[in-house]
Write an enzyme that holds these catalytic residues in place. Structure first.
Site, PDB file in Angstrom:
ATOM      1  N   HIS A   1      52.602  85.402  65.190  1.00 43.06           N
ATOM      2  CA  HIS A   1      52.623  85.521  63.109  1.00 43.06           C
ATOM      3  C   HIS A   1      54.263  85.735  63.907  1.00 43.06           C
ATOM      4  O   HIS A   1      55.079  85.102  62.837  1.00 43.06           O
ATOM      5  CB  HIS A   1      52.105  85.884  62.484  1.00 43.06           C
ATOM      6  CG  HIS A   1      53.036  86.818  60.970  1.00 43.06           C
ATOM      7  ND1 HIS A   1      52.252  85.986  59.881  1.00 43.06           N
ATOM      8  CD2 HIS A   1      53.818  88.228  61.299  1.00 43.06           C
ATOM      9  CE1 HIS A   1      52.721  86.343  59.144  1.00 43.06           C
ATOM     10  NE2 HIS A   1      53.476  87.464  59.131  1.00 43.06           N
ATOM     11  N   GLU A   2      53.836  87.186  64.614  1.00 41.44           N
ATOM     12  CA  GLU A   2      55.823  87.966  65.092  1.00 41.44           C
ATOM     13  C   GLU A   2      56.327  86.863  65.189  1.00 41.44           C
ATOM     14  O   GLU A   2      57.755  86.863  65.338  1.00 41.44           O
ATOM     15  CB  GLU A   2      55.492  88.943  65.423  1.00 41.44           C
ATOM     16  CG  GLU A   2      54.399  90.415  64.612  1.00 41.44           C
ATOM     17  CD  GLU A   2      54.975  90.786  63.305  1.00 41.44           C
ATOM     18  OE1 GLU A   2      56.005  89.993  62.810  1.00 41.44           O
ATOM     19  OE2 GLU A   2      53.695  90.915  62.788  1.00 41.44           O
TER      20      GLU A   2
ATOM     21  N   HIS B   1      58.299  84.811  62.925  1.00 39.08           N
ATOM     22  CA  HIS B   1      59.375  85.875  62.111  1.00 39.08           C
ATOM     23  C   HIS B   1      60.510  85.578  63.455  1.00 39.08           C
ATOM     24  O   HIS B   1      61.630  85.764  63.184  1.00 39.08           O
ATOM     25  CB  HIS B   1      58.701  87.044  62.035  1.00 39.08           C
ATOM     26  CG  HIS B   1      58.158  87.270  60.574  1.00 39.08           C
ATOM     27  ND1 HIS B   1      58.287  86.739  59.640  1.00 39.08           N
ATOM     28  CD2 HIS B   1      56.850  88.376  60.815  1.00 39.08           C
ATOM     29  CE1 HIS B   1      56.628  86.909  59.008  1.00 39.08           C
ATOM     30  NE2 HIS B   1      56.748  87.975  59.337  1.00 39.08           N
TER      31      HIS B   1
ATOM     32  N   CYS C   1      54.442  82.263  54.328  1.00 41.84           N
ATOM     33  CA  CYS C   1      54.347  81.188  53.723  1.00 41.84           C
ATOM     34  C   CYS C   1      52.853  81.410  52.767  1.00 41.84           C
ATOM     35  O   CYS C   1      52.381  82.215  52.433  1.00 41.84           O
ATOM     36  CB  CYS C   1      53.539  80.368  54.793  1.00 41.84           C
ATOM     37  SG  CYS C   1      53.084  78.907  54.676  1.00 41.84           S
TER      38      CYS C   1
ATOM     39  N   CYS D   1      48.135  79.603  56.610  1.00 39.57           N
ATOM     40  CA  CYS D   1      48.773  79.088  57.604  1.00 39.57           C
ATOM     41  C   CYS D   1      48.704  80.685  58.458  1.00 39.57           C
ATOM     42  O   CYS D   1      49.334  81.515  57.597  1.00 39.57           O
ATOM     43  CB  CYS D   1      50.257  78.789  56.797  1.00 39.57           C
ATOM     44  SG  CYS D   1      51.815  79.096  57.942  1.00 39.57           S
TER      45      CYS D   1
ATOM     46  N   CYS E   1      55.735  74.806  58.182  1.00 46.10           N
ATOM     47  CA  CYS E   1      55.814  76.095  58.729  1.00 46.10           C
ATOM     48  C   CYS E   1      56.480  74.802  60.056  1.00 46.10           C
ATOM     49  O   CYS E   1      57.596  75.242  60.290  1.00 46.10           O
ATOM     50  CB  CYS E   1      55.441  77.026  58.748  1.00 46.10           C
ATOM     51  SG  CYS E   1      55.108  77.983  57.471  1.00 46.10           S
TER      52      CYS E   1
HETATM   53 ZN   LIG Z   1      54.799  88.745  58.012  1.00 44.25          ZN
HETATM   54 ZN   LIG Z   2      53.231  78.039  56.510  1.00 45.09          ZN
END
Ligand SMILES: [Zn+2]
Ligand SMILES: [Zn+2]
Length: 177
Positions: A130-131, A134, A141, A146, A168
């Site tokens: 996740h990070e 970014h 999202c 996701c 994504c």
């Molecule tokens: Zn985040």
């Molecule tokens: Zn997504």
């Protein structure tokens, strides 16, 4: 062309083996060469004694200062202490978006039982993916399964998959080009 992504322990010790993140990250961000780099053992500048937590944005600043020495393009820090940003009780992680530094914490990811080793590892992988999302420019999202879905609680983390949804994934391709 590839980029080097360093994994760095933040703090004196860590309850997670960083090697376990190498394959999950490189399989999702294929142009990254993922390596372990020197730890940032002293993060005391980011510590807030009133809250007994570490300010994640200040950890990012520390990582920014050390990235040149680490000789990587980007670095993800992994800490086992609790992180916060002002206005929130805690965060699972934070990253520059887009940018070259990010941090996650394992503090709130530990399962109730010590037997759930797999669950702990799954959560750490999701937060790391996740990070890094970014860092490469992906936003939150709306798709709850996701990995880029925002986790407000651990239940959100457990609900989502470790993978990018098709939208994504398409975004990622646009960012990379
Ligand atoms: Zn985040
Ligand atoms: Zn997504």
């Amino acid at each position: 062309m590839y980029e080097k992504l360093g994994l760095s322990r933040i703090g004196a010790e860590l309850d997670y083996d960083l090697d376990q993140l190498i394959d999950p990250i490189s399989s999702r961000y294929k142009w990254f060469r993922v390596i372990k780099v020197a730890p940032l053992a002293d993060a005391s500048e980011a510590y807030d004694s009133r809250r007994d937590q570490y300010h994640s944005s200040r950890v990012l600043v520390l990582l920014e200062k050390s990235i040149e020495k680490l000789r990587v393009n980007r670095v993800l820090g992994v800490a086992s202490f609790d992180l916060y940003v002002p206005n929130m009780n805690f965060v699972f992680g934070e990253a520059r978006m887009p940018g070259n530094v990010g941090v996650i914490s394992t503090w709130r990811l530990k399962p109730q039982s010590n037997h759930q080793v797999g669950l702990f590892s799954d959560r750490v992988i999701k937060e790391a993916v996740h990070e890094i999302g970014h860092m490469v420019g992906l936003k939150h999202c709306p798709n709850a399964s996701c990995v880029m879905h925002f986790s407000e609680r651990l239940a959100d983390t457990d609900l989502k998959s470790p993978n990018l949804c098709n939208n994504c994934q398409t975004q990622l391709m646009v960012q990379v080009e």
